[in-house]
Design an enzyme around this catalytic site. Structure first.
Site, PDB file in Angstrom:
ATOM      1  N   HIS A  50       1.095  -1.237  -0.069  1.00 25.06           N
ATOM      2  CA  HIS A  50      -0.202   0.089  -0.358  1.00 25.06           C
ATOM      3  C   HIS A  50       0.911   1.429   0.059  1.00 25.06           C
ATOM      4  O   HIS A  50       0.673   2.178   0.007  1.00 25.06           O
ATOM      5  CB  HIS A  50      -1.295   0.036   1.419  1.00 25.06           C
ATOM      6  CG  HIS A  50      -0.409   0.487   2.066  1.00 25.06           C
ATOM      7  ND1 HIS A  50       0.708  -0.243   3.130  1.00 25.06           N
ATOM      8  CD2 HIS A  50      -0.219   1.348   3.932  1.00 25.06           C
ATOM      9  CE1 HIS A  50       0.521   0.140   4.455  1.00 25.06           C
ATOM     10  NE2 HIS A  50       0.454   1.210   4.416  1.00 25.06           N
ATOM     11  N   LYS A  59       3.527  -2.248  11.688  1.00 20.56           N
ATOM     12  CA  LYS A  59       4.811  -1.628  12.834  1.00 20.56           C
ATOM     13  C   LYS A  59       4.718   0.553  11.783  1.00 20.56           C
ATOM     14  O   LYS A  59       5.146   1.585  12.221  1.00 20.56           O
ATOM     15  CB  LYS A  59       5.716  -1.940  12.896  1.00 20.56           C
ATOM     16  CG  LYS A  59       6.948  -1.359  13.410  1.00 20.56           C
ATOM     17  CD  LYS A  59       8.110  -2.284  13.493  1.00 20.56           C
ATOM     18  CE  LYS A  59       7.701  -4.435  13.955  1.00 20.56           C
ATOM     19  NZ  LYS A  59       9.441  -4.818  13.976  1.00 20.56           N
ATOM     20  N   LYS A  64       9.502  -9.173   5.535  1.00 24.32           N
ATOM     21  CA  LYS A  64      10.557  -9.476   5.870  1.00 24.32           C
ATOM     22  C   LYS A  64      10.528 -11.201   5.424  1.00 24.32           C
ATOM     23  O   LYS A  64      10.586 -11.237   3.951  1.00 24.32           O
ATOM     24  CB  LYS A  64       9.935 -10.792   7.457  1.00 24.32           C
ATOM     25  CG  LYS A  64      10.294 -11.080   8.154  1.00 24.32           C
ATOM     26  CD  LYS A  64      10.821  -9.379   8.934  1.00 24.32           C
ATOM     27  CE  LYS A  64      11.874  -9.466  10.586  1.00 24.32           C
ATOM     28  NZ  LYS A  64      11.246  -8.310  11.347  1.00 24.32           N
ATOM     29  N   LYS A  98       9.392  -2.489   2.966  1.00 22.45           N
ATOM     30  CA  LYS A  98      10.143  -3.014   4.517  1.00 22.45           C
ATOM     31  C   LYS A  98      10.059  -3.789   5.666  1.00 22.45           C
ATOM     32  O   LYS A  98      10.131  -3.940   5.942  1.00 22.45           O
ATOM     33  CB  LYS A  98      10.377  -1.498   4.981  1.00 22.45           C
ATOM     34  CG  LYS A  98      11.772  -1.733   5.461  1.00 22.45           C
ATOM     35  CD  LYS A  98      12.485  -0.371   4.951  1.00 22.45           C
ATOM     36  CE  LYS A  98      14.196  -0.317   5.435  1.00 22.45           C
ATOM     37  NZ  LYS A  98      14.766  -1.118   5.999  1.00 22.45           N
ATOM     38  N   SER A 115      15.458   3.530  10.205  1.00 23.35           N
ATOM     39  CA  SER A 115      16.048   3.097   8.999  1.00 23.35           C
ATOM     40  C   SER A 115      15.580   3.824   7.640  1.00 23.35           C
ATOM     41  O   SER A 115      15.888   3.833   6.402  1.00 23.35           O
ATOM     42  CB  SER A 115      15.452   1.937   8.659  1.00 23.35           C
ATOM     43  OG  SER A 115      16.385   0.111   8.840  1.00 23.35           O
TER      44      SER A 115
HETATM   45  N1  GLU Z   1      13.856  -6.134  12.308  1.00 23.31           N
HETATM   46  C1  GLU Z   1      14.184  -4.903  12.299  1.00 23.31           C
HETATM   47  C2  GLU Z   1      12.755  -5.173  12.994  1.00 23.31           C
HETATM   48  O1  GLU Z   1      11.652  -5.888  12.728  1.00 23.31           O
HETATM   49  C3  GLU Z   1      14.054  -4.107  11.708  1.00 23.31           C
HETATM   50  C4  GLU Z   1      13.600  -3.465   9.840  1.00 23.31           C
HETATM   51  C5  GLU Z   1      13.439  -2.876   9.393  1.00 23.31           C
HETATM   52  O2  GLU Z   1      14.550  -2.000   9.574  1.00 23.31           O
HETATM   53  O3  GLU Z   1      13.528  -1.841   7.914  1.00 23.31           O
HETATM   54  O4  GLU Z   1      11.606  -3.788  12.822  1.00 23.31           O
END
Ligand code: GLU
Length: 473
Positions: free
Chosen positions: A67, A96, A108, A72, A364
């Site tokens: 969306h 998140k 992921k 990420k 990030s």
């Molecule tokens: N692995 C981290 C998380 O679960 C960071 C993810 C990121 O920075 O894209 O939020």
């Protein structure tokens, strides 16, 4: 941990989502689209090990939602990786990012290996091959999908990824933005390494600074003096322990996969890491009591419990035995829906993963922006601010006829460096998200817990984007 789980990790995310969806106005079709994982890429590829044998690797990249672009989310190396886990973690990334207003979809990745069982050379080959598989299918790129560190990976792996990507895509001007969590020398941003732990600290501190919330829990306001237990001393757990200790909390126990150490007067995470580097384990750390069953640490007497390792560690089996008043979910998915029911019944406040550990992805985002803008934060304004501050202070001193102390002078004159700006952007993000979620929770007495309030916030934001994009005409 419970031997038989009534449902999978992804289903448990769906369960929490459904619980919250009831408190929103969106129709079922929109909610189903938000919940669904848009793309699942499962890869097998061979690794020639150092001893000459061939092993087949199992790896995944899941894009939960587009969306907003890019998607990420981190890449984890763990032998518990499976498709369901990666799907659940990708979904959590969507929610998140929405909560903390980071304009990304959720994704992921995972490779089913225990990195401790592979040499550095083998890990490099695995990471580079995984990256080139993602490139082949257009599953990575600064505008497509941007991985980052997660459990079992760090700066080193991110360097291998950016190097592989940029060598396969020569001349791509924004290539450095294909991955975040890179070392500063490779286009990383200062402050990324400690970001998740610092974000957890800022979020829990904000909750501890809310007098009404603390009164309900029977705790004094503020972080100072509170007893904290941290589970996991990887990058996230280490930084949580550090920031709580530096701000006056007492870290009474730290747990790792092979045991835990306890000292009612407080532990120093740095000394513990030095000890582990020497001996290979935290157990028998001098001056502390060792608990050989690491899960016992979760049940210790404390004010704040920070699970900072893997999912499902607090579940229907042990939730009743938790003595902490506040649980700060630094890991992704450490508490199951059964545990949530117990927390409501026992009056434990669980500050949920999907926003509390968003510090990593927030920074990030800052790193990705830095890569796209090709300039370090603070480069343009630092000197200007220092000159301006010097001028203002000089005027004040001249007009008042008084001089400030040397220490104050240093503090006032200083222009912001990259790390100052990143930390302050993170602090603002975490405070705003905590207040927003608390507001949703406290303004509807039907909403049972903070996790549900966080989901309500996420669902509203993602659904609004879908509707505004005209995806649901
Ligand atoms: N692995 C981290 C998380 O679960 C960071 C993810 C990121 O920075 O894209 O939020």
């Amino acid at each position: 941990m419970s031997a038989e789980k009534p449902y999978s990790f992804f289903q448990s995310v769906e369960k929490s989502f459904d619980k919250a969806a009831k408190f929103t106005k969106w129709d079922n079709g929109i909610l189903e689209q938000i919940k669904a994982c848009n793309s699942v890429y499962r890869i097998n590829f061979p690794l020639k090990r150092d001893d000459g044998t061939i092993e087949v690797m199992e790896a995944y990249r899941v894009q939960h939602s587009q969306h907003k672009s890019p998607c990420k989310g981190g890449i984890r190396f763990s032998d518990a990786v499976n498709q369901d886990e990666v799907m659940a973690l990708a979904a959590l990334m969507t929610y998140k990012c929405a909560i903390v207003n980071v304009p990304f979809g959720g994704a992921k990745g995972g490779i089913k290996i225990n990195p401790r069982n592979y040499s550095v050379y083998e890990l490099e080959k695995i990471t580079r091959r995984y990256t080139s598989e993602l490139v082949k299918k257009n599953f990575i790129g600064p505008g497509i999908d941007v991985p980052a560190p997660d459990y079992g990976t760090g700066e080193r792996e991110m360097s291998w990824i950016v190097d592989t990507y940029t060598s396969l895509k020569p001349g791509e001007i924004d290539g450095a933005g294909c991955v975040t969590g890179k070392p500063v020398t490779q286009g990383g941003v200062r402050g990324r390494k400690e970001a998740t732990g610092l974000g957890v600290f800022f979020g829990v501190r904000e909750v501890c600074n809310m007098p009404d919330v603390m009164e309900k829990l029977g705790l004094p306001v503020g972080v100072a003096g509170k007893k904290v237990v941290v589970q996991g001393i990887g990058n996230v757990g280490y930084h949580c322990a550090k920031f709580f200790r530096e701000n006056g909390a007492v870290v009474v126990a730290i747990a790792e996969h092979d045991g835990a150490v306890y000292n009612v007067n407080g532990l120093n995470e740095e000394e513990l890491i030095q000890f582990r580097n020497k001996t290979g384990s935290i157990i028998n750390f001098p001056g502390a009591t060792t608990l050989l069953n690491t899960l016992d640490a979760l049940e210790l007497e404390c004010d704040i419990l920070i699970p900072a390792a893997l999912e499902n560690v607090i579940n229907g089996d042990n939730a009743q035995k938790i003595k902490a008043k506040i649980i700060g979910e630094a890991a992704n998915g450490p508490c199951t829906p059964e545990a949530d029911d117990v927390f409501i019944q026992k009056g434990i406040l669980c500050v949920p993963d999907m926003y509390l550990n968003a510090g990593g992805v927030t920074v990030s985002y800052f790193e990705w922006l830095k890569n796209l803008s090709h300039v370090r934060y603070g480069r343009l304004e630092k000197r200007f601010s220092e000159n301006m501050n010097t001028h203002i202070l000089g005027q004040i001193e001249e007009l008042s006829g008084k001089r400030v102390s040397e220490q104050e002078r240093e503090f006032i004159l200083r222009g912001a460096d990259e790390v100052d700006l990143v930390h302050s952007g993170l602090e603002e993000t975490m405070i705003a998200a905590t207040r927003e979620i608390m507001h949703i929770w406290l303004s509807n007495p039907e909403i049972p817990d903070m996790r549900t309030a966080a989901y309500v916030s996420a669902i509203n934001k993602v659904a609004t984007t879908y509707v505004e994009l005209g995806i649901f005409p």
